[in-house]
Structure formats: structure tokens, C-alpha cells
Design an enzyme around this catalytic site. Structure first.
Site, PDB file in Angstrom:
ATOM      1  N   HIS A   1       3.999  -1.383   4.746  1.00 58.22           N
ATOM      2  CA  HIS A   1       3.845  -2.827   4.967  1.00 58.22           C
ATOM      3  C   HIS A   1       4.436  -3.594   3.793  1.00 58.22           C
ATOM      4  O   HIS A   1       4.711  -3.005   2.748  1.00 58.22           O
ATOM      5  CB  HIS A   1       2.359  -3.198   5.106  1.00 58.22           C
ATOM      6  CG  HIS A   1       1.582  -2.996   3.840  1.00 58.22           C
ATOM      7  ND1 HIS A   1       1.197  -1.750   3.398  1.00 58.22           N
ATOM      8  CD2 HIS A   1       1.128  -3.873   2.906  1.00 58.22           C
ATOM      9  CE1 HIS A   1       0.533  -1.859   2.253  1.00 58.22           C
ATOM     10  NE2 HIS A   1       0.484  -3.141   1.919  1.00 58.22           N
TER      11      HIS A   1
ATOM     12  N   ASP B   1       3.471  -7.134   1.422  1.00 56.12           N
ATOM     13  CA  ASP B   1       2.322  -7.995   1.143  1.00 56.12           C
ATOM     14  C   ASP B   1       2.671  -9.444   1.486  1.00 56.12           C
ATOM     15  O   ASP B   1       3.757  -9.920   1.135  1.00 56.12           O
ATOM     16  CB  ASP B   1       1.929  -7.894  -0.344  1.00 56.12           C
ATOM     17  CG  ASP B   1       1.428  -6.497  -0.705  1.00 56.12           C
ATOM     18  OD1 ASP B   1       1.000  -5.760   0.211  1.00 56.12           O
ATOM     19  OD2 ASP B   1       1.452  -6.152  -1.907  1.00 56.12           O
TER      20      ASP B   1
ATOM     21  N   HIS C   1       6.082  -0.885   1.197  1.00 57.34           N
ATOM     22  CA  HIS C   1       5.477   0.225   0.458  1.00 57.34           C
ATOM     23  C   HIS C   1       4.374   0.870   1.288  1.00 57.34           C
ATOM     24  O   HIS C   1       3.924   0.298   2.293  1.00 57.34           O
ATOM     25  CB  HIS C   1       4.945  -0.260  -0.903  1.00 57.34           C
ATOM     26  CG  HIS C   1       3.967  -1.396  -0.816  1.00 57.34           C
ATOM     27  ND1 HIS C   1       4.336  -2.683  -0.470  1.00 57.34           N
ATOM     28  CD2 HIS C   1       2.619  -1.447  -1.013  1.00 57.34           C
ATOM     29  CE1 HIS C   1       3.270  -3.466  -0.468  1.00 57.34           C
ATOM     30  NE2 HIS C   1       2.205  -2.743  -0.784  1.00 57.34           N
TER      31      HIS C   1
ATOM     32  N   ARG D   1      -7.448   9.107  -5.423  1.00 59.15           N
ATOM     33  CA  ARG D   1      -6.685   7.999  -6.009  1.00 59.15           C
ATOM     34  C   ARG D   1      -7.543   6.743  -5.929  1.00 59.15           C
ATOM     35  O   ARG D   1      -8.086   6.417  -4.860  1.00 59.15           O
ATOM     36  CB  ARG D   1      -5.387   7.810  -5.220  1.00 59.15           C
ATOM     37  CG  ARG D   1      -4.526   6.646  -5.703  1.00 59.15           C
ATOM     38  CD  ARG D   1      -3.251   6.533  -4.867  1.00 59.15           C
ATOM     39  NE  ARG D   1      -2.657   5.227  -5.046  1.00 59.15           N
ATOM     40  CZ  ARG D   1      -1.710   4.952  -5.933  1.00 59.15           C
ATOM     41  NH1 ARG D   1      -1.226   5.891  -6.715  1.00 59.15           N
ATOM     42  NH2 ARG D   1      -1.236   3.723  -6.037  1.00 59.15           N
TER      43      ARG D   1
HETATM   44  C1  GA4 Z   1      -1.645  -6.291   3.255  1.00 61.09           C
HETATM   45  C2  GA4 Z   1      -1.885  -6.749   1.805  1.00 61.09           C
HETATM   46  C3  GA4 Z   1      -3.378  -6.864   1.449  1.00 61.09           C
HETATM   47  O1  GA4 Z   1      -3.939  -5.561   1.265  1.00 61.09           O
HETATM   48  C4  GA4 Z   1      -4.161  -7.602   2.558  1.00 61.09           C
HETATM   49  C5  GA4 Z   1      -4.018  -6.782   3.837  1.00 61.09           C
HETATM   50  C6  GA4 Z   1      -4.784  -7.260   5.083  1.00 61.09           C
HETATM   51  C7  GA4 Z   1      -6.120  -6.498   5.254  1.00 61.09           C
HETATM   52  O2  GA4 Z   1      -6.204  -5.335   4.893  1.00 61.09           O
HETATM   53  O3  GA4 Z   1      -7.048  -7.135   5.753  1.00 61.09           O
HETATM   54  C8  GA4 Z   1      -3.813  -7.068   6.284  1.00 61.09           C
HETATM   55  C9  GA4 Z   1      -2.426  -6.711   5.642  1.00 61.09           C
HETATM   56  C10 GA4 Z   1      -2.569  -7.078   4.178  1.00 61.09           C
HETATM   57  C11 GA4 Z   1      -1.246  -7.456   6.304  1.00 61.09           C
HETATM   58  C12 GA4 Z   1      -1.393  -7.688   7.839  1.00 61.09           C
HETATM   59  C13 GA4 Z   1      -2.846  -7.809   8.317  1.00 61.09           C
HETATM   60  C14 GA4 Z   1      -3.688  -8.305   7.153  1.00 61.09           C
HETATM   61  C15 GA4 Z   1      -4.200  -6.022   7.317  1.00 61.09           C
HETATM   62  C16 GA4 Z   1      -3.372  -6.422   8.498  1.00 61.09           C
HETATM   63  C17 GA4 Z   1      -3.104  -5.634   9.509  1.00 61.09           C
HETATM   64  C18 GA4 Z   1      -5.595  -7.894   2.133  1.00 61.09           C
HETATM   65  C19 GA4 Z   1      -3.416  -8.830   2.982  1.00 61.09           C
HETATM   66  O4  GA4 Z   1      -3.544  -9.964   2.535  1.00 61.09           O
HETATM   67  O5  GA4 Z   1      -2.495  -8.521   3.940  1.00 61.09           O
END
Ligand code: GA4
Length: 329
Positions: free
Chosen positions: A205, A207, A262, A272
Site C-alpha cells: 500500500h 500511505d 511498501h 517485529r
Molecule cells: C495505511 C496507512 C496507515 O496505517 C493507516 C491505514 C488504514 C487503517 O489501517 O485503518 C487504512 C490504510 C492506511 C489505507 C486504506 C484504508 C485505511 C486501511 C485501509 C484499507 C492508519 C491509514 O491512515 O491508511
């Protein structure tokens, strides 16, 4: 040392082939104690959207204190941890990532960076004594946020953007919608018998925010995708920080910086534990390419608020290209 527990493999869909990956010496290393790292920072964000920071100035005691609190938290019995879940989107979660069916070999705790909010929402953690944990989070987040702002100001200088706090002011804003995440990836010794297959800890994904600052204990697992699509393993380094360019910074720089794709694969032998600060803007902030970076070029993105982007991100799957919807055709 606390030995963290190891769940059984239930999610066969997490078993993938994440090869070929080699440990890479290509990853840029930025020494913040050296004079003038601007040009190298800009080059790292353009080429990789990712770099490692050394001599970062974040006090070691904040790091070790938070890591030991995190290990204590993840060592609690499940029913204790679950008192702070399910993540909606904040709170404790196990294997399920986000609301749309993504899973990973990971348990995690998602918090805001707002001390008062965390105190109210997570006051049930550790029975009646959440103070030590929340204090460790707060010390760590404040120091890491300061470093993130320093990096964003150097980047603005490097791009000749005025004022130099054009990016950092969004993180400094009292209303900044920043998130803090603790991840625990349990080891999986069974992987050694699985013919070199990998177990996905956290799927690929980018960020959504502006900048992410990650550190972990000395356990491998993080991989980044290069611009040609090749995946490389990032050698672990518990004394350094790893920085990701987020989607919002890609938009604000009109695509000059790239948000880095990443993922994390499970280590067969070691737990980890990672901690990530996601620096985001206030919900009402308009995100668009900065005018000085569009001059003479076309704007590649439509303007949107961070609220709109977040709302659409929570409708997406982890691996989706979330910026696609906001590109100008
Ligand atoms: C990816 C980056 C951060 O960990 C996060 C993630 C969020 C979650 O885990 O709730 C998301 C992911 C992240 C992107 C798309 C959506 C939202 C899970 C998901 C499938 C906290 C964020 O801000 O976006």
C-alpha cells in the site's frame, strides 16, 4: 525478555511469494547532523519516496521506553487488548486491516497524536494505569513530529517553496489529523518448512498522509517497491528512522515526489515491533499542487480536502491506487 505469543496460521490467503528481494544498499541515507542535506533529501523523495535518517536527534530513552511499553501491551492476554478494540478506525486490531476485508499477520494499536483524546478513549488500557503508556507515546510522538517538521522544512527549502513551513505547518496545526500506529508481527517458524514462501504481515500500500516516520526493532520484513516495480528488502536498523512520502505530499508537489508502495512480510523467527507516526493535515485542509510547483506545467490533480481523501481511502482496499480518483484526465 518478554516472549510474545504466536497465533496459528488460519489465513492461507496470506501466503505469497514475495521474492525476488535482495537487501538493498541503494536506499538513501540522510545524516541530519551534516550541513545542508536539502538536495539529497529532494533526490530521495523524487527517486524512492523513501529514505533512512541517521543522527536524527530523537532521544534514545523515548524510543526504548515506548518499545518496552509496546511489548508489555502486546504481551497482555487477548481479552485485555480487545478492551481497546475493535479499531473503528482507532483502537486495537488483530489481523483485520481497515474495513474492507484486508488481512495481515499482524496485531496493532491505532491512536491519534492528540494526548487528551487518547487519555479519554484509552483510559481502560492496563487496568487503571494507562498513564505510563500514554506518556511514553506522547514523548515519542512529540520528538518524532519535530524531526518530521525539520525534514519537511528542508524539503520545502530544497524545492524553493516559500514559506518554508508550507508542509510542516499542516502537522503543527492543533487540528492536524495525524495518527500513531504500533504493530506487532508475530514470528512464524512454520514458514521455514514452506519452501521459501512468505506470509504477508501487512499488504502492499501507499500511505495517504503527508509523511510517515517508521522505526522498528532489529527484525527484517519491510520491503519497498522501486519505480520500476522491483521489490527490495529494507535492512532493519533499530537506531534509525525510515521516512515514507505519503499520497498527500505527492499531490502537493504535483507528482514530483512519489508516495512509496511498501509492505511487510513476516519473519520466520523473530517478532517485529514497529511504531509509525503518520503526519496528516487538518480534516478541512485543501490539498492541491502548490502553485510554485505547477508554474509552466499542468496541475496533475484535482483539489480535495483531507476529509474527502480519507473518506474515499476508507472505502478502498489496501493495495488500491487511491490517488487515481483525484487525477486530472
Ligand atoms: C495505511 C496507512 C496507515 O496505517 C493507516 C491505514 C488504514 C487503517 O489501517 O485503518 C487504512 C490504510 C492506511 C489505507 C486504506 C484504508 C485505511 C486501511 C485501509 C484499507 C492508519 C491509514 O491512515 O491508511
Amino acid at each position: 525478555m518478554v516472549v510474545l505469543s504466536q497465533p496459528a496460521i488460519e489465513h492461507v490467503s496470506l501466503i505469497k511469494n514475495c521474492k525476488p528481494t535482495t537487501f538493498s544498499s541503494e536506499i538513501p541515507i540522510i545524516d541530519l547532523s551534516k550541513p545542508d542535506p536539502k538536495a539529497r533529501l529532494v533526490a530521495a523523495c523524487e527517486e524512492f519516496g523513501f529514505f533512512k535518517v541517521i543522527n536524527h536527534g530523537v532521544p534514545m530513552e523515548f524510543i526504548t521506553e515506548l518499545e518496552s511499553e509496546a511489548i508489555k501491551f502486546f504481551s497482555l492476554p487477548s481479552f485485555e487488548k480487545e478492551k481497546t478494540g475493535p479499531p473503528n478506525p482507532l483502537g486495537y486490531g488483530n489481523k483485520r486491516i481497515g474495513p474492507n476485508g484486508d488481512v495481515g499477520w499482524v496485531e496493532f494499536l491505532l491512536l491519534t497524536t492528540n494526548k487528551e483524546f487518547n487519555s479519554q478513549r484509552f483510559s481502560s488500557m492496563f487496568g487503571k494505569n494507562p498513564e505510563m503508556f500514554l506518556c511514553a507515546v506522547n514523548d515519542y510522538v512529540s520528538a518524532v513530529k519535530k524531526m518530521a517538521c525539520e525534514i519537511l522544512e528542508l524539503l520545502a527549502d530544497g524545492l524553493k517553496i516559500k514559506p518554508r513551513d508550507a508542509f510542516s505547518k499542516l502537522l503543527m496545526d492543533k487540528q492536524s489529523d495525524s495518527v500513531f500506529r504500533l504493530n506487532h508481527y508475530p514470528p512464524c517458524p512454520k514458514l521455514q518448512e514452506m519452501n521459501g514462501r512468505d506470509l504477508i504481515g501487512f499488504g502492499e500500500h501507499t500511505d495517504p498522509q503527508i509523511i510517515s516516520v517508521m522505526r522498528s526493532n532489529n527484525t527484517s520484513g519491510l520491503q519497498i517497491s522501486l519505480r520500476d516495480g522491483k521489490w527490495i528488502s529494507v535492512p532493519p536498523d533499530q537506531n534509525s528512522f525510515f521516512i515514507n512520502v505519503g499520497d498527500s505530499l505527492q499531490v502537493m508537489t504535483n507528482g514530483r515526489f512519489k508516495s512509496v508502495r511498501h509492505r511487510v512480510v513476516t519473519n520466520s523467527m523473530k517478532s517485529r515491533v514497529s511504531m509509525i507516526y503518520f503526519g496528516g493535515p487538518p480534516l478541512s485542509e485543501k490539498i492541491a499542487p502548490l502553485p510554485s510547483l505547477v508554474e509552466g506545467e499542468e496541475s496533475l490533480y484535482k483539489e480535495f480536502t483531507w476529509f474527502e481523501y480519507k473518506k474515499s481511502a476508507y472505502k478502498s482496499r489496501l493495495a488500491d491506487n487511491r490517488l487515481g480518483l483525484f487525477e486530472k484526465i
